[in-house]
Design an enzyme around this catalytic site. Structure first.
Site, PDB file in Angstrom:
ATOM      1  N   SER A 104       0.825  -1.207   0.000  1.00  0.00           N
ATOM      2  CA  SER A 104       0.000   0.000   0.000  1.00  0.00           C
ATOM      3  C   SER A 104       0.864   1.265   0.000  1.00  0.00           C
ATOM      4  CB  SER A 104      -0.964  -0.041   1.191  1.00  0.00           C
ATOM      5  OG  SER A 104      -1.967   0.923   1.090  1.00  0.00           O
ATOM      6  N   ASP A 151      -9.251  -5.402  -5.019  1.00  0.00           N
ATOM      7  CA  ASP A 151      -8.807  -4.307  -4.146  1.00  0.00           C
ATOM      8  C   ASP A 151      -9.752  -3.124  -4.319  1.00  0.00           C
ATOM      9  OD1 ASP A 151      -7.470  -2.283  -2.803  1.00  0.00           O
ATOM     10  OD2 ASP A 151      -5.528  -2.663  -3.735  1.00  0.00           O
ATOM     11  N   HIS A 196      -7.141  -5.979  -0.880  1.00  0.00           N
ATOM     12  CA  HIS A 196      -5.985  -5.095  -0.687  1.00  0.00           C
ATOM     13  C   HIS A 196      -4.967  -5.681   0.282  1.00  0.00           C
ATOM     14  CE1 HIS A 196      -3.922  -1.223  -0.780  1.00  0.00           C
ATOM     15  NE2 HIS A 196      -3.897  -1.216   0.542  1.00  0.00           N
TER      16      HIS A 196
END
Length: 420
Positions: free
Chosen positions: A235, A328, A362
């Site tokens: 991320s 995601d 994610h």
């Protein structure tokens, strides 16, 4: 006599466990349940229903679950389908060194869960220990210059491949992936850069000099191969990992898990040079039916366009492993990885591998970790929808973890061939 067994009963959290039941009546239907309590005393539970064979046995490696938290043949389903009683809770191990997660497995005769029917005693039960660190791994707190983090050393003289581990905008110091990497033969530095110790509480800028200091620190360690370092990043951490790979020639292998190919929110600064973040379009934020925020369209639908903000990935000297969860809902990481690899291709580069997983969200974590599809993080007002579907997400985590280690060994250990 009914017996419930789990082999091994104590192991690393990323290692599979074989669960079997014997001594049942032929074709008897039973309910297997798993539960654990995390370090904040949140209870996680899972269950699945099985039918014994003609010999009165259930083997999770062979037999399909008929119902419960999953259906089908899934030997580790009781682990990756664990769900929190307190909603929006992510299962994370903070103290990786001193205690494992204790997972209680119980076998029940099926009953309908209504209030007036008292819970029955289990037919059998046992406790499985799930460790985040192997015997012999040592942890050294890092407070060197500006650096804050934890260094994990495998047992033995080495030298070993060195890896910097970076997580996202939740801040603090997350060590569970670094401790597992050390358990598999990597010197790993879990590096904090936000909301930990005396680091800034709010990330107003990303100073790449700080991360360069971490690179030099790790390369100077006598147990680390001096030929280059790896990065494992997720991320916001993957945004920083990409920027490090571009600016620091010592980075030879970079794992980018669901990250952007541009800068989000805060400028990056390196030796006085300021790299500005991309412009986003907040009007493309969406709220799903459960009230969870989804940000993944804010950059890909922007009418302004962000192509001028793409980081110059072609300048990186090392290799990349892109890991993408196609479900995601926080970043459109599938699109961003496609943009990055196309940029490399246009510049004559073939120094990348892309693993794209349908149904994965994610938060792609080590194997058998439960899916966290939504949670709160500091400084973000709405609950964030991370996305993902339980079964394909679990399969993605198991496959990706093996590929990450193969990729790092191939590009960090001198003389290693592509036959790994």
């Amino acid at each position: 006599m009914v017996q419930l067994t789990a082999t091994p009963q104590s192991a690393l959290v990323d290692e599979p466990v074989q669960i079997r039941v014997t001594g049942l009546s032929p074709f008897q239907v039973v309910c297997l349940q798993a539960s654990l309590t995390d370090e904040k005393q949140t209870l996680f539970r899972s269950e699945a229903y099985y039918k014994a064979n003609e010999a009165g046995e259930v083997d999770l490696e062979r037999d399909a679950a008929l119902g419960g938290d999953y259906v089908g043949v899934h030997p580790m389903g009781l682990f990756w389908s664990l769900k929190p009683e307190k909603l929006l809770t992510r299962l994370m191990k903070r103290d990786v060194m001193n205690s494992p997660f204790q997972v209680q497995l119980q076998l029940f005769e099926p009953y309908f869960p209504v209030q007036y029917e008292s819970a029955r005693a289990p037919m059998a039960s046992l406790t499985v220990e799930r460790w985040y660190v192997a015997p012999g791994v040592t942890r050294i707190p890092v407070r060197e210059g500006r650096l804050r983090g934890a260094l994990f050393l495998p047992p033995g003289e080495g030298p070993f491949p060195g890896v910097i581990d970076l997580f996202g905008g939740t801040g603090g110091l997350l060590e569970f992936r670094a401790s597992l990497l050390a358990s598999h033969g990597f010197v790993s530095l879990a590096l904090a850069y936000l909301a930990y110790d005396d680091l800034p509480t709010i990330l107003e800028k990303v100073e790449l000099d700080y991360f360069e200091e971490a690179v030099n620190f790790l390369l100077s360690h006598p147990k680390v191969f001096g030929t280059g370092l790896g990065i494992v990043s997720t991320s916001k951490g993957a945004e920083i990992g990409l920027s490090m790979a571009i600016h620091l020639k010592q980075i030879t292998a970079t794992v980018l898990i669901n990250g952007p190919n541009f800068i989000i929110g805060n400028p990056h600064i390196y030796h006085g040079q300021i790299i500005q973040p991309a412009i986003f379009s907040i009007e493309y934020k969406s709220i799903n039916a459960l009230g969870f925020a989804e940000f993944y369209h804010m950059y890909t639908k922007s009418e302004i366009g962000i192509s001028q903000s793409f980081l110059p990935i072609e300048k990186a000297q090392g290799h990349f492993l892109f890991i993408v969860g196609e479900e995601d809902k926080n970043l459109n990481s599938k699109v961003h990885a496609a943009q990055a690899t196309e940029q490399l291709r246009r510049n004559g580069k073939n120094n990348w591998t892309l693993l794209s997983y349908p149904g994965a969200g994610h938060l792609i974590e080590p194997p058998y970790s439960p899916l966290c599809c939504a949670s709160r993080i500091p400084f973000v007002v709405p609950t964030i929808h991370w996305g993902g579907e339980v079964i394909p997400h679990a399969a993605a985590q198991e496959h990706a973890w093996k590929e990450i280690q193969k990729f790092l060994r191939k590009h960090l250990i001198p003389g290693t061939t592509s036959q790994l």
